[in-house]
Scaffold this active site. Structure first.
Site, PDB file in Angstrom:
ATOM      1  CG  ASP A  58      -1.662  -0.811   1.125  1.00  9.55           C
ATOM      2  OD1 ASP A  58      -1.928  -1.599   0.406  1.00  9.55           O
ATOM      3  OD2 ASP A  58      -2.315  -1.139   2.483  1.00  9.55           O
ATOM      4  CG  MET A  89      -2.041  -4.426  12.196  1.00 13.87           C
ATOM      5  SD  MET A  89      -2.552  -4.130  10.483  1.00 13.87           S
ATOM      6  CE  MET A  89      -4.645  -4.561  10.257  1.00 13.87           C
ATOM      7  CE  LYS A 184     -13.168 -12.811   2.539  1.00 12.83           C
ATOM      8  NZ  LYS A 184     -12.555 -11.415   1.671  1.00 12.83           N
ATOM      9  CD  GLU A 218     -13.215  -8.417   7.273  1.00 16.33           C
ATOM     10  OE1 GLU A 218     -11.759  -8.273   7.492  1.00 16.33           O
ATOM     11  OE2 GLU A 218     -13.696  -8.164   6.928  1.00 16.33           O
ATOM     12  CG  ASP A 246      -9.769  -6.189  10.201  1.00 17.88           C
ATOM     13  OD1 ASP A 246      -9.159  -5.279  11.129  1.00 17.88           O
ATOM     14  OD2 ASP A 246      -8.667  -6.525   8.987  1.00 17.88           O
ATOM     15  CG  ASP A 256     -15.103  -9.249   1.611  1.00  9.88           C
ATOM     16  OD1 ASP A 256     -15.215  -9.263   2.300  1.00  9.88           O
ATOM     17  OD2 ASP A 256     -14.102 -10.030   1.182  1.00  9.88           O
ATOM     18  CG  ASP A 258     -15.134  -5.889   3.397  1.00  9.23           C
ATOM     19  OD1 ASP A 258     -15.337  -6.476   3.956  1.00  9.23           O
ATOM     20  OD2 ASP A 258     -14.007  -5.979   2.263  1.00  9.23           O
ATOM     21  CG  ASP A 288     -10.191  -5.034   6.628  1.00 10.17           C
ATOM     22  OD1 ASP A 288     -10.243  -4.025   5.293  1.00 10.17           O
ATOM     23  OD2 ASP A 288     -10.290  -5.870   6.512  1.00 10.17           O
TER      24      ASP A 288
HETATM   25  C1  GLT Z   1      -8.340  -7.617   2.514  1.00 13.81           C
HETATM   26  C2  GLT Z   1      -8.415  -8.096   3.099  1.00 13.81           C
HETATM   27  C3  GLT Z   1      -9.263  -7.729   4.991  1.00 13.81           C
HETATM   28  C4  GLT Z   1      -7.859  -8.185   5.535  1.00 13.81           C
HETATM   29  C5  GLT Z   1      -7.074  -6.934   4.537  1.00 13.81           C
HETATM   30  C6  GLT Z   1      -4.850  -7.105   5.459  1.00 13.81           C
HETATM   31  S1  GLT Z   1      -6.992  -7.081   2.887  1.00 13.81           S
HETATM   32  O1  GLT Z   1      -8.977  -6.229   2.186  1.00 13.81           O
HETATM   33  O2  GLT Z   1     -10.423  -8.721   2.430  1.00 13.81           O
HETATM   34  O3  GLT Z   1     -10.173  -8.155   5.181  1.00 13.81           O
HETATM   35  O4  GLT Z   1      -7.744  -7.459   6.768  1.00 13.81           O
HETATM   36  O5  GLT Z   1      -4.966  -7.985   4.544  1.00 13.81           O
HETATM   37 MN    MN Z   2     -10.024  -7.652   6.891  1.00 15.86          MN
HETATM   38 MN    MN Z   3     -13.470  -8.573   4.496  1.00 11.67          MN
END
Ligand code: GLT
Ligand code: MN
Ligand code: MN
Length: 388
Positions: A58, A89, A184, A218, A246, A256, A258, A288
Site C-alpha cells: 500500500d 498495525m 475468512k 473481522e 476488523d 465480501d 466490507d 476494515d
Molecule cells: C483485504 C481483506 C481484509 C484484510 C486486509 C489485510 S486486506 O482487504 O479483505 O479483510 O484484513 O490483509
Molecule cells: Mn480484514
Molecule cells: Mn472483508
C-alpha cells in the site's frame, strides 16, 4: 452532551486500503481516483482517526528499489509527524501479485513459499520501523478451488512452518511485535484454510510460540459464514487472544461486502460494541471497510466519519442499557439466584459430588420459570430505535 467525536483514546484506525479503495470490483473499473498514502494520512487526520494501518505494498510498490523505498517511507513518516497519526498495525500483501495465485505460505511451489517468507520479513521490518505493535496475517489466497490440487494436511503444516519461522525471526530481531491471524471462509479463493475464528484459535496452540500469536477477527468474515461474530469475539477474548479487530458490516450469505460499520446489522453491532466495551478490550478498533462504489471523495469522508460515529453512538447505547432501570430490573429477575448451588463454583470435590447426587430437582418448577426475554429484547430494540 455527547457529540460522538472520535478522540485518540478511542483508538479508531483505518487501513490505507480502506479509504483508499478506488471502487474497483470484479465487474467494473475504478470509480474514483487513487489517493497517495500521504493524502490518505491527511484525510484520516481530517476525519479524526487515530491511526493508519498498511500492507507493505500500500505504501511501497512491490518493484521499488531500496532507494525509492527509503524515500517513500521518509515522506510517509513526515506526514505522520505532521498529523500526529500513528501506525499501530501492519501486514503483508501476499495476494495481489500473480506469483501468489495459488497461495503464499501454502503454495505448492517451494519458491513461492520462500519468497512469501522473505517478503513478510521485509514487511515486518517496515511495520516495526513505522511503530507497529501488531502484525496481521490474512491468508486470502491460502486455499483452493479444487482439493485435488493441494493436500489440506500439507497446507496446515506449511502454514505452521511459516508462522514458526516468522515468530522466530521477530524474536531474533528483538522486535516488540505480536501476530494477529485473520480468518475468512472464502473469497478470493473458493475455500480458504482455517476459515473461522474457532479454526484459527485451535491452530494457534499448535505453534512454537502461541503466546505471540492471537486473532484479528473481522465482522464480515464470520457473517459470510453465517456465524455470530460477537460469540466468536467472546471466545477470542476468553482465550486472551483478541489482539486486534476488523470492524465493518456484512449481510449473511453475500459476497465480501466490507460495508461501513453498523450499516446493515445494527443489533449485532450493538452487542459487539457492548462486548468490547464491557470486557475492557483496549486494543485498536480498526475499520476494515470501504465506501460504496458510488461514492466520490466527500462521500468517502462521510463513510469514514460514519464508521466512528456509529461506534460511539452504540457505545452510548451500551451506557444507556446499563443505566436503564427497566432493563436492569428484568436482568435482575433473569439472573436471580438464591445461592444454594454456590458450592459448585468451587469445582469438583468428592463432597460436592455427593451433595449434588443427593439433591432432588423438580423439573416442573425449572421448566415453569418465567424468562421475560421478549420484554428484554423489545426494550433493547426500543433503546436502539431511540425511543428510550
Ligand atoms: C483485504 C481483506 C481484509 C484484510 C486486509 C489485510 S486486506 O482487504 O479483505 O479483510 O484484513 O490483509
Ligand atoms: Mn480484514
Ligand atoms: Mn472483508
Amino acid at each position: 452532551m455527547n457529540d460522538f467525536q472520535p478522540l485518540p483514546h478511542h483508538k479508531f484506525t483505518f487501513g490505507l486500503w480502506t479509504v483508499g479503495n478506488v471502487g474497483r470490483d470484479p465487474f467494473g473499473h475504478p470509480t474514483r481516483p487513487a489517493l497517495s498514502p500521504v493524502e490518505i494520512v491527511h484525510l484520516l487526520a481530517e476525519v479524526g482517526a487515530y491511526g493508519v494501518n498498511l500492507h507493505d505494498n500500500d505504501l511501497v510498490p512491490i518493484d521499488a528499489t531500496p532507494a525509492e523505498r527509503d524515500h517513500i517511507v521518509a515522506n510517509f513518516k513526515a506526514a505522520l509527524a505532521d498529523t500526529g497519526m500513528v501506525v499501530p498495525m501492519a501486514t503483508t500483501n501476499l495476494f495481489s501479485d500473480p506469483a501468489f495465485k495459488d497461495g503464499a505460505f501454502t503454495s505448492n511451489d517451494a519458491r513461492v513459499r520462500a519468497y512469501a517468507l522473505q517478503k513478510t520479513m521485509r514487511s515486518i521490518d517496515l511495520g516495526v520501523e513505522l511503530g507497529a505493535k501488531v502484525y496481521v496475517f490474512w491468508g486470502g489466497r491460502e486455499g483452493t478451488e479444487s482439493d485435488s490440487t493441494k493436500n489440506p494436511l500439507d497446507a496446515i503444516k506449511r502454514m505452521r512452518e511459516a508462522m514458526n519461522f516468522l515468530c522466530a525471526y521477530v524474536r531474533d530481531q528483538g522486535y516488540d511485535l505480536k501476530f494477529a491471524l485473520e480468518p475468512k471462509p472464502n473469497e478470493p479463493r473458493s475455500h480458504i484454510y482455517m476459515p473461522t475464528v474457532g479454526h484459527m484459535l485451535a491452530f494457534i496452540y499448535t505453534l512454537d510460540h502461541p503466546e505471540m500469536v492471537g486473532l484479528n477477527p473481522e465482522v464480515a468474515h464470520e457473517h459470510m459464514a453465517g456465524l455470530n461474530f460477537t460469540h466468536a469475539v467472546a471466545q477470542a477474548l476468553d482465550a486472551g487472544k483478541l489482539f486486534h479487530i476488523d470492524l465493518n458490516d456484512q449481510l449473511f450469505g453475500r459476497y465480501d461486502q466490507d460495508f461501513r460499520f453498523g450499516a446493515e446489522m445494527i443489533k449485532q453491532a450493538f452487542y459487539l460494541v457492548k462486548l468490547l466495551e464491557d470486557s475492557g478490550y483496549d486494543g485498536n478498533r480498526h475499520f476494515d471497510a470501504h465506501a460504496y462504489r458510488t461514492s466520490t471523495l466527500e462521500d468517502v469522508k462521510a463513510f469514514a466519519r460514519g464508521c466512528m460515529r456509529t461506534y460511539l453512538i452504540l457505545k452510548d447505547k451500551v451506557a444507556r442499557f446499563h443505566a436503564d432501570a427497566d432493563i436492569q430490573a428484568l436482568l435482575a429477575q433473569i439472573h436471580a439466584d438464591k445461592g444454594e448451588f454456590d458450592y459448585l463454583k468451587g469445582g469438583y470435590s468428592a463432597e460436592h459430588a455427593q451433595q449434588l447426587s443427593a439433591t432432588a430437582f423438580d423439573l416442573s418448577v425449572l421448566g415453569a420459570r418465567n424468562l421475560p426475554y421478549e420484554q428484554l429484547d423489545q426494550l433493547t430494540i426500543e433503546l436502539l430505535l431511540g425511543v428510550r
